[in-house]
Motif scaffolding. Structure first.
Motif, PDB file in Angstrom:
ATOM      1  N   LEU A  69      85.818  30.302 -21.826  1.00 43.71           N
ATOM      2  CA  LEU A  69      86.301  29.119 -21.117  1.00 43.71           C
ATOM      3  C   LEU A  69      86.652  28.018 -22.119  1.00 43.71           C
ATOM      4  N   LEU A  70      87.681  27.262 -21.786  1.00 43.04           N
ATOM      5  CA  LEU A  70      88.141  26.142 -22.596  1.00 43.04           C
ATOM      6  C   LEU A  70      88.210  24.919 -21.693  1.00 43.04           C
ATOM      7  N   LEU A  71      87.584  23.812 -22.121  1.00 44.77           N
ATOM      8  CA  LEU A  71      87.440  22.635 -21.276  1.00 44.77           C
ATOM      9  C   LEU A  71      88.476  21.563 -21.614  1.00 44.77           C
ATOM     10  N   ILE A  72      89.160  21.070 -20.572  1.00 48.36           N
ATOM     11  CA  ILE A  72      90.120  19.973 -20.686  1.00 48.36           C
ATOM     12  C   ILE A  72      89.622  18.834 -19.801  1.00 48.36           C
ATOM     13  N   VAL A  73      89.456  17.636 -20.372  1.00 53.29           N
ATOM     14  CA  VAL A  73      88.897  16.537 -19.585  1.00 53.29           C
ATOM     15  C   VAL A  73      89.772  15.286 -19.579  1.00 53.29           C
ATOM     16  N   ASN A  74      90.464  14.987 -20.669  1.00 45.35           N
ATOM     17  CA  ASN A  74      91.246  13.756 -20.748  1.00 45.35           C
ATOM     18  C   ASN A  74      92.557  13.882 -19.969  1.00 45.35           C
ATOM     19  N   GLY A  75      92.735  13.021 -18.982  1.00 46.31           N
ATOM     20  CA  GLY A  75      93.964  13.047 -18.197  1.00 46.31           C
ATOM     21  C   GLY A  75      93.899  13.932 -16.977  1.00 46.31           C
ATOM     22  N   CYS A  76      92.833  14.676 -16.819  1.00 47.11           N
ATOM     23  CA  CYS A  76      92.668  15.494 -15.614  1.00 47.11           C
ATOM     24  C   CYS A  76      92.350  14.549 -14.462  1.00 47.11           C
ATOM     25  N   GLN A  77      93.219  14.476 -13.484  1.00 49.16           N
ATOM     26  CA  GLN A  77      93.112  13.458 -12.445  1.00 49.16           C
ATOM     27  C   GLN A  77      92.051  13.792 -11.409  1.00 49.16           C
ATOM     28  N   GLU A  78      91.719  12.792 -10.596  1.00 54.92           N
ATOM     29  CA  GLU A  78      90.677  12.892  -9.575  1.00 54.92           C
ATOM     30  C   GLU A  78      89.294  13.100 -10.197  1.00 54.92           C
ATOM     31  N   ALA A  79      89.062  12.531 -11.409  1.00 51.61           N
ATOM     32  CA  ALA A  79      87.761  12.580 -12.087  1.00 51.61           C
ATOM     33  C   ALA A  79      87.271  14.004 -12.304  1.00 51.61           C
ATOM     34  N   CYS A  80      88.205  14.930 -12.490  1.00 53.89           N
ATOM     35  CA  CYS A  80      87.804  16.320 -12.611  1.00 53.89           C
ATOM     36  C   CYS A  80      87.782  16.765 -14.067  1.00 53.89           C
ATOM     37  N   SER A  81      87.147  17.894 -14.287  1.00 49.47           N
ATOM     38  CA  SER A  81      87.267  18.605 -15.551  1.00 49.47           C
ATOM     39  C   SER A  81      87.955  19.925 -15.254  1.00 49.47           C
ATOM     40  N   LEU A  82      88.917  20.282 -16.097  1.00 51.51           N
ATOM     41  CA  LEU A  82      89.714  21.480 -15.875  1.00 51.51           C
ATOM     42  C   LEU A  82      89.251  22.566 -16.838  1.00 51.51           C
ATOM     43  N   PHE A  83      88.937  23.730 -16.309  1.00 50.87           N
ATOM     44  CA  PHE A  83      88.470  24.845 -17.112  1.00 50.87           C
ATOM     45  C   PHE A  83      89.573  25.896 -17.204  1.00 50.87           C
ATOM     46  N   LEU A  84      89.968  26.222 -18.432  1.00 53.69           N
ATOM     47  CA  LEU A  84      90.989  27.223 -18.682  1.00 53.69           C
ATOM     48  C   LEU A  84      90.345  28.512 -19.153  1.00 53.69           C
ATOM     49  N   ASP A  85      91.044  29.626 -18.960  1.00 50.93           N
ATOM     50  CA  ASP A  85      90.631  30.868 -19.593  1.00 50.93           C
ATOM     51  C   ASP A  85      90.688  30.654 -21.104  1.00 50.93           C
ATOM     52  N   GLY A  86      89.616  30.976 -21.794  1.00 54.00           N
ATOM     53  CA  GLY A  86      89.527  30.676 -23.216  1.00 54.00           C
ATOM     54  C   GLY A  86      90.396  31.523 -24.105  1.00 54.00           C
ATOM     55  N   ARG A  87      91.077  32.538 -23.531  1.00 52.82           N
ATOM     56  CA  ARG A  87      91.890  33.439 -24.354  1.00 52.82           C
ATOM     57  C   ARG A  87      93.371  33.391 -23.983  1.00 52.82           C
ATOM     58  N   ASN A  88      93.675  33.360 -22.668  1.00 51.81           N
ATOM     59  CA  ASN A  88      95.099  33.280 -22.301  1.00 51.81           C
ATOM     60  C   ASN A  88      95.488  31.893 -21.788  1.00 51.81           C
ATOM     61  N   PHE A  89      94.484  31.004 -21.630  1.00 53.86           N
ATOM     62  CA  PHE A  89      94.667  29.580 -21.347  1.00 53.86           C
ATOM     63  C   PHE A  89      95.188  29.273 -19.943  1.00 53.86           C
ATOM     64  N   ALA A  90      95.164  30.254 -19.062  1.00 52.81           N
ATOM     65  CA  ALA A  90      95.531  29.998 -17.672  1.00 52.81           C
ATOM     66  C   ALA A  90      94.438  29.161 -17.008  1.00 52.81           C
ATOM     67  N   PRO A  91      94.797  28.190 -16.153  1.00 51.08           N
ATOM     68  CA  PRO A  91      93.776  27.426 -15.424  1.00 51.08           C
ATOM     69  C   PRO A  91      92.933  28.352 -14.547  1.00 51.08           C
ATOM     70  N   VAL A  92      91.626  28.142 -14.568  1.00 52.80           N
ATOM     71  CA  VAL A  92      90.711  28.994 -13.812  1.00 52.80           C
ATOM     72  C   VAL A  92      90.101  28.236 -12.632  1.00 52.80           C
ATOM     73  N   PHE A  93      89.527  27.060 -12.898  1.00 56.50           N
ATOM     74  CA  PHE A  93      88.953  26.243 -11.827  1.00 56.50           C
ATOM     75  C   PHE A  93      88.777  24.813 -12.321  1.00 56.50           C
ATOM     76  N   GLN A  94      88.496  23.920 -11.376  1.00 54.29           N
ATOM     77  CA  GLN A  94      88.192  22.530 -11.708  1.00 54.29           C
ATOM     78  C   GLN A  94      86.838  22.166 -11.117  1.00 54.29           C
ATOM     79  N   ARG A  95      86.212  21.163 -11.718  1.00 54.14           N
ATOM     80  CA  ARG A  95      84.949  20.646 -11.198  1.00 54.14           C
ATOM     81  C   ARG A  95      84.931  19.128 -11.354  1.00 54.14           C
ATOM     82  N   ILE A  96      84.242  18.459 -10.458  1.00 62.71           N
ATOM     83  CA  ILE A  96      84.031  17.026 -10.567  1.00 62.71           C
ATOM     84  C   ILE A  96      82.781  16.812 -11.418  1.00 62.71           C
ATOM     85  N   VAL A  97      82.943  16.144 -12.552  1.00 59.39           N
ATOM     86  CA  VAL A  97      81.819  15.895 -13.457  1.00 59.39           C
ATOM     87  C   VAL A  97      81.769  14.387 -13.722  1.00 59.39           C
ATOM     88  N   PRO A  98      80.891  13.656 -13.030  1.00 58.49           N
ATOM     89  CA  PRO A  98      80.886  12.194 -13.164  1.00 58.49           C
ATOM     90  C   PRO A  98      80.157  11.684 -14.402  1.00 58.49           C
TER      91      PRO A  98
END
Length: 408
Positions: free
Chosen positions: A93-122
């Motif tokens: 997994l690869l974590l993207i946090v800056n600019g991800c809207q709605e206060a979410c964190s975006l988790f990408l597949d760590g090898r092919n970089f496709a978006p996998v899921f998002q989570r709200i992390v306050p």
């Protein structure tokens, strides 16, 4: 004549590409390399850096709807910071946090970089360095572990009498084994303190009164061995100083030189010593990359005066190397032949003082604002490096890119 000159230029670039993509180089012989023209890659497009032969992929899409419920800011969509672990322990997994809207964190597949899921992390969480399923988090008066895939939380420590727990803030990391961290908090008397906590042993260490230190605290973090606490202080004149404590709160060092070093990261030297590697902003090694031992303050000069911006050693499973982000321009560097010959580039430097390097990729990150800084950060095994870029156009959207490394 123009065709001949261009052919010679391409030949020179290819020669650099072959030598740097497959082998090591050395600071003493490195030269500035021009930046060949290259169109900005499309989202999830894989290309090859024409200067160094390194394959890389654009992994975020500013302004794009990456999941049905997740979108990125049109201005930037990036990983957190150079010294924050972007990948989890097994790099799935690869974590993207800056600019991800709605206060979410975006988790990408760590090898092919496709978006996998998002989570709200306050609040702030960092990847557990050995357990790929977990992050370590601090919030309110709690230290807890969190499994992003299942969105499950396990409270480890929640004392009365403290509030405002922060993991750093922003620049904190756990120890290399994931057992210890440092929390900054406010105690029952309203005093800002920092303390170490051992998750494995469920043990709190003594408070350090941060108000008794010179300046204002920026952050505190545990050393990779878990034996030292490093605190960074901001001075009224906009300089910075550092304090080092044992995990039990005894002060052993006070570094008064401005950022000597700063904008860096901690690792363990081959002799077992905790060291901080970063960029000095004070004499006698101003704007050099230096290594400084926590226990006694011994300094080792690693790279000469230059445009080094950030240093990261998130390649925790490939010790002995620091990944440096350089800023600047080709014209500036060629005017100063005594400087480190790098600009808008990610370079891996061996930290033993030998000057051995690996030139990885040109960032094409033009100076504009904080979000346009490249903030290169390697994966735990050093096989990948993520960085941010506006692709040479100040004010343009800033996306993330991942380079792939082969280690000879």
């Amino acid at each position: 004549m123009l065709i001949v000159v261009r052919a010679l230029y391409v030949t020179a670039v290819l020669a650099v590409s072959v030598s740097t993509a497959l082998a090591y180089d050395h600071l003493a012989t490195a030269q500035p390399v021009p930046t060949p023209e290259m169109p900005r890659p499309g989202y999830l497009q894989s290309v090859t850096d024409p200067a160094f032969g390194t394959p890389f992929t654009r992994v975020t899409d500013p302004g794009g709807q990456v999941l049905p419920t997740a979108s990125c800011s049109p201005d930037y969509c990036t990983h957190r910071y150079a010294t924050s672990q972007a990948w989890n322990a097994d790099q799935s997994l690869l974590l993207i946090v800056n600019g991800c809207q709605e206060a979410c964190s975006l988790f990408l597949d760590g090898r092919n970089f496709a978006p996998v899921f998002q989570r709200i992390v306050p609040n702030e969480c960092e990847w557990h360095p050995t357990d790929a399923a977990l992050m370590i988090c601090a919030d309110r008066n709690e230290i807890y572990t969190w499994a992003p895939r299942t969105d499950t939380k396990n409270v480890v420590y929640a004392p009365n009498g403290y509030r405002g727990f922060q993991f750093g803030p922003y620049k904190g990391n756990p120890s290399k084994d994931g057992k210890r961290l440092v929390v900054r908090a406010t105690n029952a008397e309203g005093t800002m303190v920092a303390f170490a906590y051992d998750i494995h042993a469920r043990m709190k260490y003594p408070d350090i009164d941060l108000t008794k230190l010179t300046g204002t605290n920026s952050y505190c973090s545990i050393s990779p061995s878990g034996e030292y606490i490093f605190c960074f202080q901001e001075m009224p004149d906009e300089t910075n100083e550092s304090y080092i404590f044992t995990v039990r709160g005894a002060q052993i060092q006070h570094w008064t030189g401005n950022h000597r070093p700063g904008h860096g990261d901690m690792t363990i030297d081959p002799d077992g010593s905790d060291v901080y590697v970063g960029i000095s902003k004070a004499d006698p090694d101003k704007y050099h990359v230096i290594k400084r031992r926590l226990r006694d303050g011994k300094v080792t000069d690693l790279a000469p005066y230059g445009e080094g911006q950030h240093a990261s050693i998130r390649s925790i499973n490939r010790p002995g190397w620091v990944f440096l982000t350089y800023t600047g321009t080709y014209a500036e560097i060629t005017e100063h032949p005594d400087w480190a010959p790098f600009y808008q580039e990610v370079v891996a430097l061996r930290i033993d003082g030998s000057g051995e390097i690996r030139r990885i990729v040109q960032t094409r990150a033009a100076k504009h604002d904080y979000w346009s800084e490249a903030h290169a950060s390697p994966s735990p095994d050093g096989s990948q490096v993520i960085w941010s870029s506006n692709w040479g156009q100040a004010g343009d959207p800033v996306a993330d890119y991942v380079a792939e490394l082969r280690w000879p």
